[in-house]
Design an enzyme around this catalytic site. Structure first.
Site, short mmCIF file in Angstrom:
data_model
loop_
_atom_site.label_atom_id
_atom_site.label_comp_id
_atom_site.label_asym_id
_atom_site.label_seq_id
_atom_site.Cartn_x
_atom_site.Cartn_y
_atom_site.Cartn_z
N TYR A 13 -53.90 -27.06 -46.02
CA TYR A 13 -53.95 -28.51 -45.75
C TYR A 13 -52.70 -29.19 -46.29
O TYR A 13 -52.03 -29.95 -45.59
CB TYR A 13 -55.21 -29.13 -46.38
N LYS A 41 -49.26 -31.25 -44.38
CA LYS A 41 -48.69 -32.59 -44.65
C LYS A 41 -47.19 -32.46 -44.95
O LYS A 41 -46.40 -33.28 -44.49
CB LYS A 41 -49.44 -33.26 -45.79
N SER A 78 -50.03 -37.13 -47.68
CA SER A 78 -51.00 -37.00 -48.78
C SER A 78 -50.27 -36.78 -50.10
O SER A 78 -49.18 -36.20 -50.14
CB SER A 78 -51.90 -35.80 -48.50
#
Ligand SMILES: NC(=O)c1ccc[n+]([C@@H]2O[C@H](COP(=O)([O-])OP(=O)(O)OC[C@H]3O[C@@H](n4cnc5c(N)ncnc54)[C@H](O)[C@@H]3O)[C@@H](O)[C@H]2O)c1
Length: 188
Positions: free
Chosen positions: A150, A154, A125
């Site tokens: 989150y 990644k 991301s």
């Protein structure tokens, strides 16, 4: 060529499945339907006149993942979309994100490294760039400290893959750092 698409009934995954089928790849999708519905398969069939193989599988289930690979030894490549993706939710429930985005990646890599040759595309991301100093962001922009669990999944996911590739020359992998995709197939 047979491609495994994890999370292949989700937003990005289902669009990629359409492109793969239209280019005559054999496609097998696994998805636990936590953020998608089974009707997406019907939509894919309407667009492509064929549909991928599908197996409802939760990648958090290590034994089920292992069993899946025992039954599917003919997979040439994996595009790994399955993950939880809401930044705010990851702040509220970080362990959900570490389990669903990190454990699942580890289980997948453990199976891929058993294969004589494997290829992986990881859905990373743009969050890995954090608050970038220079805009527009290019691939040479530095990775900044993660601003959410989150985002951290990644960054850590990319690092795990790099570590595994260093000691396993039979695995080729690339991480694609998506920005926000929008829109839908022209059929709607
Ligand atoms: N959409 C974005 O803006 C964006 C931006 C950057 C990166 N990404 C990444 O791209 C990937 C796909 O994003 P998306 O927007 O298509 O998300 P999505 O939620 O629409 O699709 C993810 C799919 O994975 C499935 N899934 C989740 N956990 C699973 C598990 N444990 N086992 C099996 N299936 C599981 C869900 O049911 C869903 O169908 C994700 O990894 C996401 O982090 C998305």
């Amino acid at each position: 060529m047979k491609i495994l698409v994890t999370g292949g009934l989700g937003f990005i995954g289902s669009h990629v499945v359409v492109e793969l089928l239209n280019k005559s790849y054999d496609v097998i999708v696994v998805d636990n339907l936590s953020n998608s519905t089974i009707d997406v398969l019907e939509g894919i069939r309407t667009i492509c006149n064929k549909e991928p193989e599908f197996e409802k599988l939760d990648l958090r289930d290590k034994l089920a993942v292992s069993d899946f690979f025992v039954r599917n030894q003919d997979i040439n490549g994996v595009i790994h979309f399955a993950a939880s993706k809401a930044v705010g939710e990851s702040v509220e429930d970080p362990l959900l994100y570490y389990e669903n985005n990190i454990n699942t990646l580890v289980y997948l890599l453990q199976e891929l490294q058993k294969l004589p040759k494997s290829n992986l595309i990881f859905s990373s991301s743009c969050t890995v760039y954090g608050q970038a100093d220079v805009l527009p962001i290019t691939e040479s922009a530095p990775v900044k400290p993660a601003e959410s669990p989150y985002g951290n999944t990644k960054q850590v996911g990319e690092e795990i893959i790099a570590d595994v590739c260093k000691v396993n020359s039979s695995l080729s992998a690339i991480a694609l750092r998506y920005f926000n995709p929008i829109g839908s197939h022209h059929s709607g």
